[in-house]
Design a protein around this motif. Structure first.
Motif, mmCIF file in Angstrom:
data_model
loop_
_atom_site.group_PDB
_atom_site.id
_atom_site.type_symbol
_atom_site.label_atom_id
_atom_site.label_comp_id
_atom_site.label_asym_id
_atom_site.label_seq_id
_atom_site.Cartn_x
_atom_site.Cartn_y
_atom_site.Cartn_z
ATOM 1 N N ILE A 85 0.837 -1.208 0.000
ATOM 2 C CA ILE A 85 0.000 0.000 0.000
ATOM 3 C C ILE A 85 0.867 1.251 0.000
ATOM 4 C CG2 ILE A 85 -1.701 1.300 1.318
ATOM 5 C CD1 ILE A 85 -2.840 -1.349 2.295
ATOM 6 N N LYS A 86 1.850 1.305 0.866
ATOM 7 C CA LYS A 86 2.674 2.517 0.973
ATOM 8 C C LYS A 86 3.560 2.702 -0.255
ATOM 9 C CE LYS A 86 2.769 2.963 6.015
ATOM 10 N NZ LYS A 86 1.692 2.000 6.252
ATOM 11 N N PHE A 87 4.134 1.589 -0.748
ATOM 12 C CA PHE A 87 4.966 1.696 -1.949
ATOM 13 C C PHE A 87 4.132 2.141 -3.153
ATOM 14 C CE2 PHE A 87 6.677 -0.267 -5.822
ATOM 15 C CZ PHE A 87 7.937 0.306 -5.845
ATOM 16 N N THR A 88 2.937 1.567 -3.281
ATOM 17 C CA THR A 88 2.044 1.961 -4.384
ATOM 18 C C THR A 88 1.684 3.432 -4.285
ATOM 19 O OG1 THR A 88 1.133 -0.283 -4.512
ATOM 20 C CG2 THR A 88 -0.174 1.497 -5.481
ATOM 21 N N SER A 89 1.397 3.904 -3.055
ATOM 22 C CA SER A 89 1.048 5.315 -2.858
ATOM 23 C C SER A 89 2.209 6.230 -3.232
ATOM 24 C CB SER A 89 0.643 5.547 -1.402
ATOM 25 O OG SER A 89 0.414 6.916 -1.148
ATOM 26 N N ALA A 90 3.440 5.848 -2.861
ATOM 27 C CA ALA A 90 4.608 6.686 -3.145
ATOM 28 C C ALA A 90 4.843 6.802 -4.649
ATOM 29 C CB ALA A 90 5.843 6.104 -2.451
ATOM 30 N N ILE A 91 4.837 5.679 -5.358
ATOM 31 C CA ILE A 91 5.073 5.718 -6.807
ATOM 32 C C ILE A 91 3.899 6.411 -7.520
ATOM 33 C CG2 ILE A 91 5.512 4.334 -8.862
ATOM 34 C CD1 ILE A 91 7.783 4.390 -6.819
ATOM 35 N N SER A 92 2.684 6.205 -7.018
ATOM 36 C CA SER A 92 1.523 6.865 -7.608
ATOM 37 C C SER A 92 1.642 8.377 -7.504
ATOM 38 C CB SER A 92 0.234 6.389 -6.931
ATOM 39 O OG SER A 92 0.026 5.005 -7.144
ATOM 40 N N ASN A 93 2.127 8.869 -6.376
ATOM 41 C CA ASN A 93 2.328 10.316 -6.225
ATOM 42 C C ASN A 93 3.288 10.858 -7.286
ATOM 43 O OD1 ASN A 93 0.625 10.749 -4.032
ATOM 44 N ND2 ASN A 93 2.221 10.271 -2.529
ATOM 45 N N LEU A 94 4.373 10.109 -7.536
ATOM 46 C CA LEU A 94 5.348 10.561 -8.529
ATOM 47 C C LEU A 94 4.751 10.571 -9.935
ATOM 48 C CD1 LEU A 94 8.583 8.703 -7.297
ATOM 49 C CD2 LEU A 94 7.889 11.057 -6.846
ATOM 50 N N VAL A 95 4.022 9.511 -10.252
ATOM 51 C CA VAL A 95 3.423 9.439 -11.591
ATOM 52 C C VAL A 95 2.324 10.495 -11.747
ATOM 53 C CG1 VAL A 95 2.173 7.969 -13.218
ATOM 54 C CG2 VAL A 95 3.970 6.987 -11.787
ATOM 55 N N GLU A 96 1.494 10.681 -10.713
ATOM 56 C CA GLU A 96 0.439 11.701 -10.772
ATOM 57 C C GLU A 96 1.034 13.094 -10.963
ATOM 58 O OE1 GLU A 96 -2.838 11.657 -7.977
ATOM 59 O OE2 GLU A 96 -2.396 9.557 -7.515
ATOM 60 N N ASN A 97 2.137 13.380 -10.251
ATOM 61 C CA ASN A 97 2.793 14.674 -10.446
ATOM 62 C C ASN A 97 3.308 14.821 -11.874
ATOM 63 O OD1 ASN A 97 2.317 15.564 -7.881
ATOM 64 N ND2 ASN A 97 4.366 15.130 -7.096
ATOM 65 N N GLY A 98 3.848 13.695 -12.410
ATOM 66 C CA GLY A 98 4.319 13.732 -13.798
ATOM 67 C C GLY A 98 3.195 14.041 -14.773
ATOM 68 N N ILE A 99 1.976 13.588 -14.446
ATOM 69 C CA ILE A 99 0.816 13.873 -15.305
ATOM 70 C C ILE A 99 0.323 15.301 -15.096
ATOM 71 C CG2 ILE A 99 -1.571 13.235 -15.797
ATOM 72 C CD1 ILE A 99 -0.835 10.364 -14.959
ATOM 73 N N LYS A 100 0.199 15.698 -13.821
ATOM 74 C CA LYS A 100 -0.355 17.021 -13.504
ATOM 75 C C LYS A 100 0.496 18.150 -14.057
ATOM 76 C CE LYS A 100 -2.610 15.694 -9.149
ATOM 77 N NZ LYS A 100 -2.593 15.871 -7.669
ATOM 78 N N TYR A 101 1.808 18.040 -13.890
ATOM 79 C CA TYR A 101 2.699 19.136 -14.259
ATOM 80 C C TYR A 101 3.358 18.887 -15.611
ATOM 81 C CZ TYR A 101 2.062 20.364 -9.379
ATOM 82 O OH TYR A 101 1.496 20.708 -8.172
ATOM 83 N N ASN A 102 2.614 18.214 -16.489
ATOM 84 C CA ASN A 102 3.108 17.914 -17.829
ATOM 85 C C ASN A 102 2.441 18.825 -18.853
ATOM 86 O OD1 ASN A 102 4.388 16.491 -19.956
ATOM 87 N ND2 ASN A 102 4.210 14.562 -18.808
ATOM 88 N N VAL A 103 2.890 18.708 -20.057
ATOM 89 C CA VAL A 103 2.266 19.445 -21.165
ATOM 90 C C VAL A 103 1.319 18.500 -21.896
ATOM 91 C CG1 VAL A 103 4.203 21.027 -21.436
ATOM 92 C CG2 VAL A 103 4.195 18.869 -22.689
ATOM 93 N N ASP A 104 0.340 19.053 -22.598
ATOM 94 C CA ASP A 104 -0.563 18.213 -23.382
ATOM 95 C C ASP A 104 0.233 17.461 -24.446
ATOM 96 O OD1 ASP A 104 -2.636 19.136 -21.880
ATOM 97 O OD2 ASP A 104 -3.248 20.697 -23.315
ATOM 98 N N ASP A 105 -0.206 16.215 -24.706
ATOM 99 C CA ASP A 105 0.462 15.336 -25.676
ATOM 100 C C ASP A 105 1.885 14.982 -25.234
ATOM 101 O OD1 ASP A 105 -1.807 15.497 -27.362
ATOM 102 O OD2 ASP A 105 -1.037 17.372 -28.218
ATOM 103 N N GLY A 106 2.123 15.012 -23.936
ATOM 104 C CA GLY A 106 3.466 14.685 -23.422
ATOM 105 C C GLY A 106 3.582 13.216 -23.078
ATOM 106 N N TRP A 107 4.529 12.880 -22.226
ATOM 107 C CA TRP A 107 4.756 11.483 -21.843
ATOM 108 C C TRP A 107 5.305 11.405 -20.410
ATOM 109 C CZ3 TRP A 107 9.770 11.053 -20.473
ATOM 110 C CH2 TRP A 107 10.684 11.926 -21.084
ATOM 111 N N VAL A 108 5.035 10.269 -19.798
ATOM 112 C CA VAL A 108 5.618 9.933 -18.490
ATOM 113 C C VAL A 108 6.182 8.524 -18.618
ATOM 114 C CG1 VAL A 108 5.200 9.510 -16.048
ATOM 115 C CG2 VAL A 108 4.002 11.381 -17.196
ATOM 116 N N ARG A 109 7.508 8.383 -18.365
ATOM 117 C CA ARG A 109 8.170 7.092 -18.548
ATOM 118 C C ARG A 109 8.603 6.559 -17.176
ATOM 119 N NH1 ARG A 109 10.523 4.716 -22.914
ATOM 120 N NH2 ARG A 109 10.252 6.656 -24.097
ATOM 121 N N VAL A 110 8.159 5.345 -16.861
ATOM 122 C CA VAL A 110 8.536 4.666 -15.611
ATOM 123 C C VAL A 110 9.474 3.516 -15.968
ATOM 124 C CG1 VAL A 110 7.726 3.441 -13.574
ATOM 125 C CG2 VAL A 110 6.327 5.280 -14.564
#
Length: 473
Positions: A362-387
């Protein structure tokens, strides 16, 4: 009494003891060595003089045939004189071990057989002296230069009372000198210890003045390398404390603001409803939806704050399980893909190898989810997030990179602080509590891992997480 106990535990007292020992011990050793050397030298000189005189007498004994006729007045007087001068006893023994002459006139005519006399006859040389208590024994051969065979022996017993008296006097003087050295050592050690400890006292005084509010700047006592290191460490700690104090004040201010904002919005909406009569149902429902959204926002802030408090107090119990990290990351991206699709942002997962590790799901999923969500929120349209996921024999590595707006260099050191936002106006429009990265860093730390950020404004951001494959409590 307490002050006296503190003195005995102090560095000054220990330096004082060390300096006193360094002053006294060498003096005692030197004095004893000198006295012993003088004793040995005095005895050696005495033995050498006796041997010389005995050799002269032995020659006369041979010339006057004293071993067969002990009536020579000249030799007898010389033997008596030698015996009296050195406070000793002289025995003349012939080859039959018969005592020809005894300066004590006690054993004349008797037989004397001793190991020292036997060695003297056998070797034909003077035996080494032997110290017995306060006397010395020395055996000298009586022999002619023309005859190889030893004809007799002279056994000399000397008193060491004169040497002992001299040594006693020297020892008394030595004790007196040592007493003077002890007093001087204590006096000089006290002065030196005071001088040596004085910079440390200045450090203590500076710290006390600083804690009492008499100083606002850093302290500096550069007298010794050690005091300089202590003051440097204290100044670093002080700077850290000031930073923490400022961070705490800012945190309290941010918490107050974040909690007050939804309450203010709800109050405005509620007052609007109360102040109007005959409000249309559509408007009423719209206001209630806004109030519900603000309540949800308040609840998220409080929930995140409670999560951080548990982590800070180390009361958050990890439920460690051996998990398939590849599958966890796939599930995270699958859940967040609908959010990314709204802005046509590609979510990419690069798994370089199968990875299994000990984590709290649960905690590991929450931590990585925060990073990915930030990558989506503070991204540009038609951008990408690579894990990306990789591992070695000890750690596994998760990297979350995006093509977003990036983070200014002066904000990189603060993005993990609670409620810190790079662009506050834009961040509030996007939403969130401002606690996600703080929770992520705490979660990674609880797993004994490390998180780092690399970013350049306008070129995107990369978060790198390293966590041990095996969790050791």
């Amino acid at each position: 009494m307490k002050r006296r106990g503190r003195f005995f535990k102090s560095l000054r007292f220990r330096i004082l003891i060390i300096l006193v020992i360094l002053g006294i011990v060498p003096s005692v050793i030197t004095t004893q060595v000198l006295i012993n050397n003088y004793r040995e030298q005095g005895i050696a000189v005495r033995v050498s003089a006796i041997r010389t005189q005995c050799s002269i007498l032995c020659n006369q004994i041979i010339k006057e045939n004293y071993l067969n006729d002990s009536g020579s007045e000249s030799i007898n007087s010389k033997l008596e004189l030698l015996s009296n001068n050195y406070g000793g006893r002289i025995l003349i023994v012939d080859r039959d071990f018969k005592i020809v002459k005894d300066t004590y006139h006690v054993d004349e005519g008797k037989t004397l057989i001793s190991s020292r006399i036997i060695r003297c006859f056998k070797n034909g040389e003077a035996t080494d002296y032997q110290k017995k208590g306060q006397v010395l024994e020395l055996a000298v051969p009586v022999k002619s230069a023309d005859v190889p065979q030893t004809q007799g022996a002279m056994l000399v017993t000397l008193s060491l009372s004169e040497v002992s008296a001299t040594m006693s006097e020297l020892e008394q003087r030595g004790v007196l000198i040592l007493s003077i050295i002890v007093v001087l050592s204590i006096f000089l050690a006290y002065i030196l210890s005071t001088v040596l400890v004085k910079p440390l006292a200045r450090v203590t005084k500076s710290i006390e003045d600083l804690t009492d509010g008499y100083q606002n700047d850093e302290i500096s006592v550069p007298d010794y390398t050690e005091t300089e290191l202590i003051t440097d460490a204290f100044n670093k700690m002080l700077a850290r404390m000031k930073t923490l104090d400022e961070s705490r004040s800012e945190f309290v201010s941010n918490v107050s603001h974040e909690l007050k904002t939804p309450m203010t919005s709800m109050k405005v909406l509620a007052d609007s409803l109360v102040g109007q009569t005959g409000v249309p149902e559509e408007l009423y429902q719209e206001f209630m939806r806004d109030i519900t959204a603000e309540i949800d926002r308040e609840n998220r802030i409080i929930t995140d704050l409670l999560t951080l408090v548990k982590m800070d107090r180390k009361t958050a119990d990890l439920k460690i399980q051996h998990m398939d990290i590849n599958q966890l990351l796939e599930d995270i991206l699958k859940r967040l893909r609908p959010i990314a699709d709204k802005r046509n942002i590609d979510l990419i997962l690069d798994s370089f190898r199968p990875v299994e590790a000990d984590v709290d799901e649960i905690k590991f999923t929450s931590a990585i989810s925060n990073l990915v969500e930030n990558g989506i929120k503070y991204n540009v349209d038609d951008g990408w997030v690579r894990v990306s996921l990789d591992a070695d024999h000890k750690y596994f590595y998760v990297t979350v990179a995006d093509s977003g707006m990036g983070i200014p260099e002066d904000s990189l050191d603060r993005i993990f602080e609670r409620f810190y936002r790079v662009d506050k106006s834009h961040s509030r429009e996007i939403g969130g509590t401002g606690l996600g990265l703080a929770i992520t860093r705490s979660t990674v730390a609880m797993h004994h891992g490390v998180i780092k950020v690399f970013s350049r404004e306008g070129e995107g951001t990369t978060f790198s997480v390293r966590i041990p494959l095996s969790y050791i409590p």
